[in-house]
Each structure stands twice: as C-alpha cells, then as structure tokens.
Design an enzyme around this catalytic site. Structure first.
Site: not given
Ligand code: NAD
Ligand code: ZN
Length: 255
Positions: A102-103, A120, A128, A152, A189-191, A234
C-alpha cells in the site's frame, strides 16, 4: 534470540508452495516515513482524511501540495530498512512470490525486490492532469506550489491513489489473482482499515491461506482471520525469520 513464533513463521515459509506479502506504512516507519499513527509525524499536522482526499486536491491544490512537498522530501531521503531487505532476500531465496504494497515510497524496489505491486501507486512519478505528461519526482523543483506541467502549465499530481480515487485496474486485478493463489500471506505493518486494500488478506484466507501478521499491535485482522501475530518492529522480526529459514535449510531439520 528468535521467538517460538519466529521459528513457526520460518517453518511455514519453508512448507509453503506460494507465499506473498502485503505491506503497509508500518514497514517504512523505521526508514523515517511516519505511518498514519506515529506520534510527531507529519500526519499529526495534516489530517489524512482531509489532505489525502482527492476532493481536497482538486479544490485546494496549493494547500495539499504543502503536505505532498513534505512527503516527497521524506521519501527522497529514506533508505530501505532491514524489513524491506529481509523481504527482498526471501524473494531471492525463492520463498516469496510477490509483494503487494500500500506504500508509495518505492522502498521495496530500492531494497532489491523485483515483483512489487504498488496498490496505491507511487510517489516517484507525477502526471499532468491535462496533457498526461509523466515526469520523475526527482526532477521536480518545489519552490512554487503547486508545481506545473513543463509542457502545458497545468496542475501536476503525484501518481498516488488519493482517498476517493479508484485503485489502478492492473494493480487491483493482479493483487486479487495473487491473493487467491497463495497459501501463505505475510501481512506486515498495516492497520488493515483502508479499503479495498484491506480485503486482500481476507481473499487469501477465503482460499485457505495461512495469515501471519507482523505488527507492533493487534489489528482488526488479528482475532478474525490471522493464524498468529508476531508482535514487534518489522525491522527486527523479518531478519530473524530470514536467519531462522537459513538455519533450518542448512541443518536440514524437519519442518
Ligand atoms: P496505517 O498508518 O494505518 O497503519 C500502520 C500500521 O503499522 C499500524 O497497525 C502500526 O501498528 C504498524 N506499525 C508501525 N510501526 C511498525 C513497525 N516498525 N513494524 C511493524 N508494524 C508497525 O498504515 P496502512 O495500513 O498502510 O494505511 C495507511 C495508508 O496510507 C496506506 O494506504 C498507504 O498508502 C498510505 N501511506 C503510505 C506511506 C508510505 O508510503 N510509506 C506512509 C503513510 C501512509
Ligand atoms: Zn501538461
């Protein structure tokens, strides 16, 4: 010393015919990019519901670009951490088929992972909104906001999916295919509250896959579909799993 759950995960990886990983912002926190929950991070100053919504981008791009500029500078400075590197190593060892992330930070690819689905989108390129010209984020000067297209002069938008936008068709289709065909999914590492991304582990579970969570804390998946949660950072847990996999392989212990 690795924990019994780390050992169990290593054995599950070695037994699996197809493992995939599903990662979220938490995996990049140890690289200095805050998730939506980190204290003191940019999301304390910019409410994601407000700043990461496509309506906000269209109605007030100057305002949203102040947040995007900070995100760009964090991403450009960030380096992969041991969790990204551990996943890349599992892929090279033939034990990880792909990562659905998702990052938007590109850190899995920077760590050497080859098969990455960016659910994402990515912050590395911008487009553009009028002529669709694409450009690399590294070429951007962000002195005057919002940045404009060199051809443009229309508004530039990073190629990321904002809240309220559809998931790119190819990423969505590939992710569902991978989730349906794996027998093990590492959810790191996702909520698991942002949809439709959070449906990926459910799709895998429905097809009978084992679900292993790696997170600092329990999530809505933990007591619903996860087989087990390895709680902790992680960046510590992934290298321990990789070490244990290597040890088991070398010792030819039964798993
Ligand atoms: P979230 O912020 O909702 O949740 C992050 C999760 O990671 C939490 O459950 C937390 O407990 C856990 N966490 C925090 N530190 C950790 C670690 N060191 N090791 C393991 N787990 C850890 O994130 P999400 O679920 O990815 O949703 C947020 C949305 O925002 C995503 O869709 C993403 O696209 C975007 N986002 C991306 C980035 C990036 O690209 N790095 C940063 C912020 C948000
Ligand atoms: Zn353009």
């Amino acid at each position: 010393m690795e924990s019994p759950l780390t050992r169990r995960a290593a054995k599950d990886l070695l037994k699996s015919k197809k493992t995939i990983a599903f990662t979220g912002a938490g995996i990049s926190v140890e690289s200095g990019i805050p998730d939506f929950r980190s204290a003191g991070g940019l999301w304390e100053r910019f409410d994601p519901e407000e700043y990461a919504h496509i309506e906000a981008f269209y109605s007030n791009p100057e305002k949203v670009w102040v947040m995007l500029k900070e995100m760009f500078s964090l991403i450009l400075k960030a380096k992969p951490n041991p969790a990204h590197i551990g996943l890349a190593e599992l892929e090279r060892m033939g034990l990880l088929c792909c990562i659905i992330t998702q990052n938007v930070d590109g850190l899995h690819q920077a760590a050497g992972s080859q098969n990455v689905i960016e659910y994402h989108g990515s912050h590395r390129t911008l487009s553009c909104l009028k002529c669709s010209k694409s450009m690399a984020g590294t070429h951007l000067t962000l002195n005057d906001l919002p940045p404009r297209c060199p051809s443009c002069s229309s508004l530039l938008k990073p190629d990321v999916v904002f809240f309220g936008e559809a998931i790119p068709w190819k990423a969505q289709t590939l992710s569902i295919m991978e989730a349906k065909s794996c027998d093990l999914i590492l959810v790191i590492g996702t909520s698991a509250v942002v949809y439709p991304a959070a449906s990926i582990p459910f799709i895998a579970k429905q097809k009978g896959a084992t679900v292993i969570e790696i997170n600092m804390e329990p999530t809505p998946l933990t007591h619903q579909i996860s087989d087990y949660l390895i709680q902790g950072p992680a960046g510590k847990i992934l290298p321990e799993i990789v070490q244990e996999v290597k040890r088991l392989r070398e010792s030819r212990e039964d798993y």
